[in-house]
Design an enzyme around this catalytic site. Structure first.
Site: not given
Ligand code: ZN
Length: 499
Positions: A262-263, A266, A292
């Protein structure tokens, strides 16, 4: 050449340098700073914040912004920076300075009160403060509203430009109509998804090693970024050559593995911002929702996809032999896609996540625009959990007090989380037409996907808003149907709902 812009740029460069320093302190505070540093460091942060505020909000800057706005020789990137700054100044200038400062004091107090109330599992302790926060937010939105704009629309626009209640009502109605029955069918399905092997004792070293491997595999560039550990994972960037992400290690392999992916999603957005934009006011992601969308795209659409794991599942098994050596790939992929209603948003799976957001959206809208009073929040919260997720929270700690957002005055923020998932699904169906998506994953060729996203989304920073990005890529405005289709296909297959 614009003389006004050249002069303005000196102020902007100074502001960006101060912002980079502030971000570095924030990062340091969450990762490496010693326990006792807090008090004196917050003094440094207060001074730097004041300098930042002064750098962008002074009479000379206002004059230069006005002159630059009238200057037709600006490049599109220069014009976008002027537009961004002028919106920011307008936002600040319509709120009386005294009220602004009072509100800043209130929210720092409110976060502390919220923490205590949550700890004590006592909503009434937080209610009077929350009431004040809501009143301030409504007042500020009233000052800022243009041409009969509604207050909650003003708030929504801060996080997701181009989105308003009309559009979001349609989005969340679709979720309510389609996802609530889908979850019900999943809950009633006879298929049992085993996931016990994802919980256990995993050492930090094991988790770090696989974390770094996954980050790199997905595309994190350790020459331009670093990874550290913090209580809650997050990503921040100083510029496109210095991106900092954090992760956490725990007993749950799912959380550890997918937080990293997830990170990294980003981080890829931040690496991909064009060199001509980075360290300017438009050198960030287009919106909260679009940011997101990228993290969730990598975490869910790619990361929870069987094809993603085909080339690397053996590596994962070798990293966690006790837990995974006997577990085949299908069993593992099913486990990381298990859906189950729960009370806590941040622990929710892909299917139930949007329902947590639906509830918050409905409550915020009623609080700001309707008749809902703060005192009634716990009851209405519990009613909605029962109606949409089929479970009723027994206490406010697991209910209305779980999120920090309202104590900070961040009304209008929640919808962007669900929008991110929906943007991702719309992009996914389009990309499948342009490339052999699953085939690329199976061959480990993630760079093709990454490059596509960089070329169509990341490099533009804030030059386009999220709806424009979606339209330019897919030829269609934001359309929540893809998200529903994605969830139905995925969970229909996993829980054999058509049989
Ligand atoms: Zn995120």
């Amino acid at each position: 050449m614009s003389q006004a812009f050249d002069e303005l740029k000196q102020y902007l460069d100074r502001a960006m340098a101060l912002q980079a320093a502030l971000q570095l302190f924030e990062w340091d505070d969450a990762t490496a700073a010693p326990k006792e540093a807090g008090k004196l460091t917050s003094n440094v942060i207060r001074i730097l914040s004041g300098e930042y505020f002064q750098a962008v909000n002074n009479e000379e800057v206002k004059r230069l912004v006005k002159a630059s706005r009238e200057d037709e020789s600006l490049t599109p990137i220069q014009a976008a920076q002027v537009r961004e700054l002028s919106e920011e100044l307008e936002k600040l200038s319509c709120i009386p300075k005294e009220e602004y400062q009072d509100f800043a004091r209130l929210t720092s107090e409110a976060t502390r009160v919220w923490e205590e109330a949550k700890e004590a599992n006592d909503f009434l302790r937080f209610a009077p403060t929350l009431k004040q926060v809501v009143e301030y937010q409504k007042k500020f939105a009233g000052y800022r509203a243009k041409d009969g704009q509604r207050k909650y629309d003003v708030m929504l626009n801060d996080y997701e430009p181009g989105f308003h209640m009309e559009l979001l009502d349609r989005f969340f109605d679709t979720i309510k109509k389609e996802v609530v029955p889908l979850l019900k069918a999943v809950s009633e399905s006879k298929v049992l998804v085993r996931d016990d092997f994802l919980t256990g004792e995993f050492s930090d070293e094991q988790q770090e090693r696989i974390g770094r491997f996954l980050a790199e595999y997905v595309g994190f560039d350790f020459a331009k970024g670093v990874m550290a550990v913090s209580a809650h994972p997050f990503t921040t960037n100083l510029h496109n050559k210095d991106v900092r992400m954090t992760t956490h290690y725990n007993h749950n392999l799912d959380s550890s593995l997918f937080s990293i992916i997830h990170e990294t999603g980003h981080a890829l957005y931040e690496f991909g911002i064009g060199d001509d934009l980075t360290q300017t006011l438009v050198g960030q992601g287009a919106s909260m929702g679009m940011h997101e969308s990228q993290s969730r795209f990598f975490e869910n659409i790619i990361g929870r996809n069987k094809s993603f794991w085909i080339p690397i599942y053996e590596t994962l098994q070798e990293a966690f032999p006790e837990a995974l050596s006997e577990i085949g790939l299908d069993l593992f992929v099913n486990a990381v896609n298990k859906a189950e209603p729960g009370f806590i948003r941040t622990e929710a799976d892909e299917l139930t996540y949007s329902l947590h957001i639906l509830i918050r959206y409905e409550l915020e809208k009623e609080l700001i625009e309707g008749e809902l009073s703060v005192e009634d929040l716990p009851r209405v919260w519990a009613d909605k959990y029962e109606a949409y997720l089929g479970i009723r929270p027994e206490n406010v700690r697991e209910g209305v007090l779980q999120d920090i957002h309202w104590s900070q005055g961040s009304f209008g923020y929640f919808p962007s989380y669900a929008l991110g998932s929906a943007f991702g699904a719309q992009l996914y169906y389009h990309m499948k037409k342009e490339m052999d998506f699953e085939g690329l994953l199976e061959e480990g060729r993630l760079e093709v996907i990454r490059e596509y996203l960089r070329e169509h989304i990341h490099k533009y920073g804030k030059l386009k808003d999220s709806r424009t990005i979606l339209r330019d890529i897919t030829g269609e405005d934001f359309n929540p149907d893809y998200y529903v289709m994605y969830l139905k296909e995925k969970y229909g297959k996993l829980y054999r709902l058509d049989q």
